[in-house]
Design an enzyme around this catalytic site. Structure first.
Site, PDB file in Angstrom:
ATOM      1  N   ARG A  21       0.838  -1.251   0.122  1.00 30.21           N
ATOM      2  CA  ARG A  21       0.126  -0.126  -0.053  1.00 30.21           C
ATOM      3  C   ARG A  21       0.816   1.094  -0.006  1.00 30.21           C
ATOM      4  O   ARG A  21       1.743   1.454   0.832  1.00 30.21           O
ATOM      5  CB  ARG A  21      -1.005   0.018   1.261  1.00 30.21           C
ATOM      6  CG  ARG A  21      -1.686  -1.347   1.335  1.00 30.21           C
ATOM      7  CD  ARG A  21      -2.724  -1.327   2.392  1.00 30.21           C
ATOM      8  NE  ARG A  21      -3.421  -2.425   2.510  1.00 30.21           N
ATOM      9  CZ  ARG A  21      -4.736  -2.742   3.235  1.00 30.21           C
ATOM     10  NH1 ARG A  21      -5.167  -1.723   3.806  1.00 30.21           N
ATOM     11  NH2 ARG A  21      -5.306  -3.874   3.214  1.00 30.21           N
ATOM     12  N   SER A 187     -18.871  -2.035   3.709  1.00 34.39           N
ATOM     13  CA  SER A 187     -18.180  -0.873   2.807  1.00 34.39           C
ATOM     14  C   SER A 187     -17.534  -1.327   1.447  1.00 34.39           C
ATOM     15  O   SER A 187     -17.204  -0.611   0.736  1.00 34.39           O
ATOM     16  CB  SER A 187     -17.035  -0.052   3.652  1.00 34.39           C
ATOM     17  OG  SER A 187     -16.055  -1.124   4.136  1.00 34.39           O
ATOM     18  N   HIS A 215     -20.877   3.569   7.547  1.00 34.76           N
ATOM     19  CA  HIS A 215     -20.945   3.799   6.378  1.00 34.76           C
ATOM     20  C   HIS A 215     -22.432   4.255   5.782  1.00 34.76           C
ATOM     21  O   HIS A 215     -23.093   4.319   4.794  1.00 34.76           O
ATOM     22  CB  HIS A 215     -20.825   2.773   5.362  1.00 34.76           C
ATOM     23  CG  HIS A 215     -19.244   2.577   5.378  1.00 34.76           C
ATOM     24  ND1 HIS A 215     -18.158   3.134   4.619  1.00 34.76           N
ATOM     25  CD2 HIS A 215     -18.348   1.591   6.163  1.00 34.76           C
ATOM     26  CE1 HIS A 215     -16.958   2.828   5.054  1.00 34.76           C
ATOM     27  NE2 HIS A 215     -17.004   1.695   6.076  1.00 34.76           N
ATOM     28  N   THR A 243     -19.552   6.780  13.233  1.00 39.29           N
ATOM     29  CA  THR A 243     -18.345   7.559  12.859  1.00 39.29           C
ATOM     30  C   THR A 243     -18.472   8.914  12.752  1.00 39.29           C
ATOM     31  O   THR A 243     -19.586   9.243  12.085  1.00 39.29           O
ATOM     32  CB  THR A 243     -17.393   6.945  11.869  1.00 39.29           C
ATOM     33  OG1 THR A 243     -16.119   7.778  11.876  1.00 39.29           O
ATOM     34  CG2 THR A 243     -18.146   7.161  10.459  1.00 39.29           C
ATOM     35  N   LYS A 246     -16.697   9.866   8.401  1.00 41.22           N
ATOM     36  CA  LYS A 246     -17.001   9.797   6.879  1.00 41.22           C
ATOM     37  C   LYS A 246     -18.123  10.675   6.309  1.00 41.22           C
ATOM     38  O   LYS A 246     -17.669  11.826   6.366  1.00 41.22           O
ATOM     39  CB  LYS A 246     -17.540   8.502   6.966  1.00 41.22           C
ATOM     40  CG  LYS A 246     -16.444   7.219   7.130  1.00 41.22           C
ATOM     41  CD  LYS A 246     -17.014   6.058   7.100  1.00 41.22           C
ATOM     42  CE  LYS A 246     -15.742   4.985   7.052  1.00 41.22           C
ATOM     43  NZ  LYS A 246     -14.896   4.891   8.143  1.00 41.22           N
ATOM     44  N   THR A 275      -7.612   7.020  26.901  1.00 40.25           N
ATOM     45  CA  THR A 275      -7.316   7.649  25.538  1.00 40.25           C
ATOM     46  C   THR A 275      -7.529   9.400  25.838  1.00 40.25           C
ATOM     47  O   THR A 275      -8.614   9.594  26.239  1.00 40.25           O
ATOM     48  CB  THR A 275      -8.189   7.159  24.557  1.00 40.25           C
ATOM     49  OG1 THR A 275      -7.684   5.671  24.594  1.00 40.25           O
ATOM     50  CG2 THR A 275      -7.681   7.854  23.318  1.00 40.25           C
ATOM     51  N   THR A 276      -6.645   9.946  25.065  1.00 47.10           N
ATOM     52  CA  THR A 276      -7.087  11.395  25.186  1.00 47.10           C
ATOM     53  C   THR A 276      -8.159  11.903  24.466  1.00 47.10           C
ATOM     54  O   THR A 276      -8.382  11.301  23.228  1.00 47.10           O
ATOM     55  CB  THR A 276      -5.778  12.257  24.496  1.00 47.10           C
ATOM     56  OG1 THR A 276      -4.587  12.132  25.266  1.00 47.10           O
ATOM     57  CG2 THR A 276      -6.067  13.812  24.358  1.00 47.10           C
ATOM     58  N   THR A 361      -7.932  -6.370   2.756  1.00 43.66           N
ATOM     59  CA  THR A 361      -9.188  -5.947   2.634  1.00 43.66           C
ATOM     60  C   THR A 361     -10.307  -6.601   2.059  1.00 43.66           C
ATOM     61  O   THR A 361     -11.405  -6.659   2.637  1.00 43.66           O
ATOM     62  CB  THR A 361      -9.050  -4.221   2.117  1.00 43.66           C
ATOM     63  OG1 THR A 361      -7.880  -3.726   3.013  1.00 43.66           O
ATOM     64  CG2 THR A 361     -10.430  -3.450   2.567  1.00 43.66           C
TER      65      THR A 361
END
Length: 406
Positions: A21, A187, A215, A243, A246, A275-276, A361
Site C-alpha cells: 500500500r 463498505s 457507512h 463515526t 465519514k 485515551t486523550t 481488505t
C-alpha cells in the site's frame, strides 16, 4: 535474527504480490472538494473519487465556522483523558446531539470509529457473564478485534444469512447472554443488512444487537440517522455505533444506547478511560455537521443522483461493478497488479485518484476500484472519470459486461 532483513523481505513480497500500500500525498483544497494537489514525483491537481467524506461536509462552511469558533474560544487540545482533565462542554453537546440523532438515552464519544468498536464490543462481551458473540462474516476489522480482545466465545454467521444466524441462536439456551454484531452498509461490496429480520431473531432468542452504521450515518434516513432510521428500527437495536469521520466530515467514533449501557462502557472500557479526548474544535465541527444534516436533505438527494448517474454511465460502457442499494460503487478488476496499475495510470495520466482495494481488505481475486460519488462531483468530473475508465479498460483488455456491445 536479522530483523531489518526480515522486514525488508516481507515488504518486498507484498510489492511482488501487488498488495503493498502506497500513500498518496494529497493536499485537499479548502472549500473546493473533491479537488486536491498530489505532491508525488510531479505535483498536479487531481480529483478524488474514493473519499469517505461522502457528502463533502469536511469543507462545509458551517463545519469550518464551528471549528474556528471553538479553536478561538477554548484552544486546541482537550488536555488529556476526560476522566482526568475533565470533559469539555463541546463533548457534552456532541453526545447529546448523537443521542438525539438515534433516539437513544445517551451516547459516548471515542477517538475513532475503530476505537469505538474495539472498546465497546470488547468491553460488553468481556464483562457480560458467559456472553456469546455472533458476528457477521464480513464485519469490519475493528469489530473482529474488539470481539477477539474480549476473549468471549464467538461464532461467525455467514454474511447476511438469516437461516444460519437462527441456527446458531437456536442452539443456545434462551437465558444465555448473546450479542449479535453486524453492519448496516458493508463498505467493500456496498450491500445492506436485513436489520428488521436480524432484530426479529434477536428478540426471539433473547439477544442484544450491536449495529455498526459507520457507512450509513449522515447518508440515510430523514435526519441522517442511518439505515436503521430509514427503516424505523432504531428503537429495536440495542447499540448503534457510528463515526464522525465519514459522512460528517471530521473524525471520531461513538456508540448510542441506553444511559446505563453507555455509562457501563464509559466506566469499564480501557479504550475510553486511557485515551486523550477529541479536541474541542473537532467535537464542535461534528456537532455542526450533524445538526446541518438533520435538517438538510439536499446533500443526500444530490449524492443519490450522482451515484445513479455514475452507475448508469458505467453500465452503458460495460464496466463491471457490483450492483447494490448503497452509495458505494465497487468496480471489479480481479487482479492486484492490474488494480494497482489502473490506479497509478488514473492518477498519473488523468488526474483521477481512486485507491486500489486489494487483499487483505478484500479476498484475493476480488480486487477493485472503490468509487464513492459525492454531491460535489460535477458533470465534467463524471465525464472525465467514465472516459478514462473506458480507455483503460480497452488498453488493459479487461472483461466487460455483455451490454457493452449493445
Amino acid at each position: 535474527m536479522n530483523y531489518d532483513g526480515y522486514f525488508a523481505t516481507a515488504l518486498a513480497q507484498l510489492q511482488d504480490e501487488g498488495n503493498y500500500r502506497f500513500f498518496a500525498d494529497l493536499e485537499r483544497h479548502c472549500g473546493n472538494f473533491p479537488q486536491a494537489t498530489n505532491h508525488g514525483a510531479q505535483a498536479r491537481n487531481v480529483t478524488i473519487w474514493c473519499s469517505n467524506d461522502y457528502l463533502g461536509m469536511g469543507q462545509h462552511p458551517d463545519v469550518l465556522s464551528a471549528m474556528h469558533e471553538a479553536l478561538d474560544t477554548v484552544g486546541a487540545g482537550a488536555g488529556g483523558t476526560r476522566n482526568i482533565s475533565g470533559t469539555t462542554h463541546n463533548h457534552v453537546l456532541l453526545e447529546a446531539e448523537l443521542a438525539d440523532l438515534h433516539k437513544k438515552e445517551a451516547a459516548l464519544l471515542f477517538t475513532s470509529g475503530y476505537v469505538s468498536n474495539w472498546a465497546a464490543l470488547g468491553t460488553l462481551a468481556a464483562k457480560i457473564p458467559d456472553c456469546l458473540v455472533l458476528s457477521d462474516a464480513l464485519n469490519h476489522a475493528s469489530m473482529i478485534e474488539g470481539i477477539r480482545h474480549s476473549k468471549a466465545e464467538r461464532q461467525i454467521w455467514r454474511h447476511n444469512d438469516l437461516e444460519h444466524l437462527e441456527e446458531l441462536l437456536a442452539a443456545q439456551p434462551l437465558e444465555r447472554a448473546k450479542l449479535v454484531a453486524f453492519e448496516s452498509v458493508y463498505s467493500m461490496d456496498g450491500d445492506i443488512a436485513p436489520i428488521a429480520e436480524i432484530c426479529d431473531l434477536a428478540e426471539k432468542y433473547n439477544a442484544m444487537t450491536y449495529l455498526d452504521e459507520v457507512h450509513a450515518v449522515g447518508l440515510y434516513g430523514p435526519r441522517g440517522g442511518g439505515i436503521a432510521e430509514r427503516e424505523g428500527l432504531m428503537d429495536r437495536v440495542t447499540v448503534i455505533e457510528g463515526t464522525l469521520g465519514k459522512a460528517y466530515g471530521v473524525m471520531g467514533g461513538y456508540i448510542a444506547a441506553s444511559a446505563d449501557l453507555c455509562d457501563f462502557v464509559r466506566s469499564f472500557a480501557s479504550g475510553f478511560i486511557f485515551t486523550t479526548a477529541l479536541p474541542p474544535a473537532v467535537a464542535a465541527g461534528a456537532t455542526a455537521s450533524i445538526r446541518h444534516l438533520k435538517s438538510s436533505a439536499a446533500e443526500r438527494a444530490a449524492q443519490k443522483e450522482k451515484v445513479a448517474e455514475v452507475r448508469a454511465r458505467l453500465d452503458a460502457i460495460g464496466i463491471p461493478h457490483i450492483d447494490n442499494a448503497s452509495h458505494i460503487i465497487p468496480v471489479m478488476v480481479g487482479d492486484p497488479v492490474k488494480c494497482k496499475y489502473l490506479s497509478d495510470i488514473l492518477m498519473r495520466d488523468y488526474g483521477i485518484y481512486i485507491q486500489p482495494i486489494n487483499y487483505p481488505t478484500v479476498p484475493k481475486g476480488t480486487e477493485r476500484l472503490r468509487i464513492t460519488p459525492s454531491p460535489v462531483h460535477s458533470a465534467a468530473d463524471i465525464d472525465h472519470l467514465v472516459s478514462a475508465l473506458e480507455t483503460l479498460w480497452t488498453q488493459c483488455q479487461l472483461a466487460r459486461l455483455p451490454m457493452a456491445a449493445q
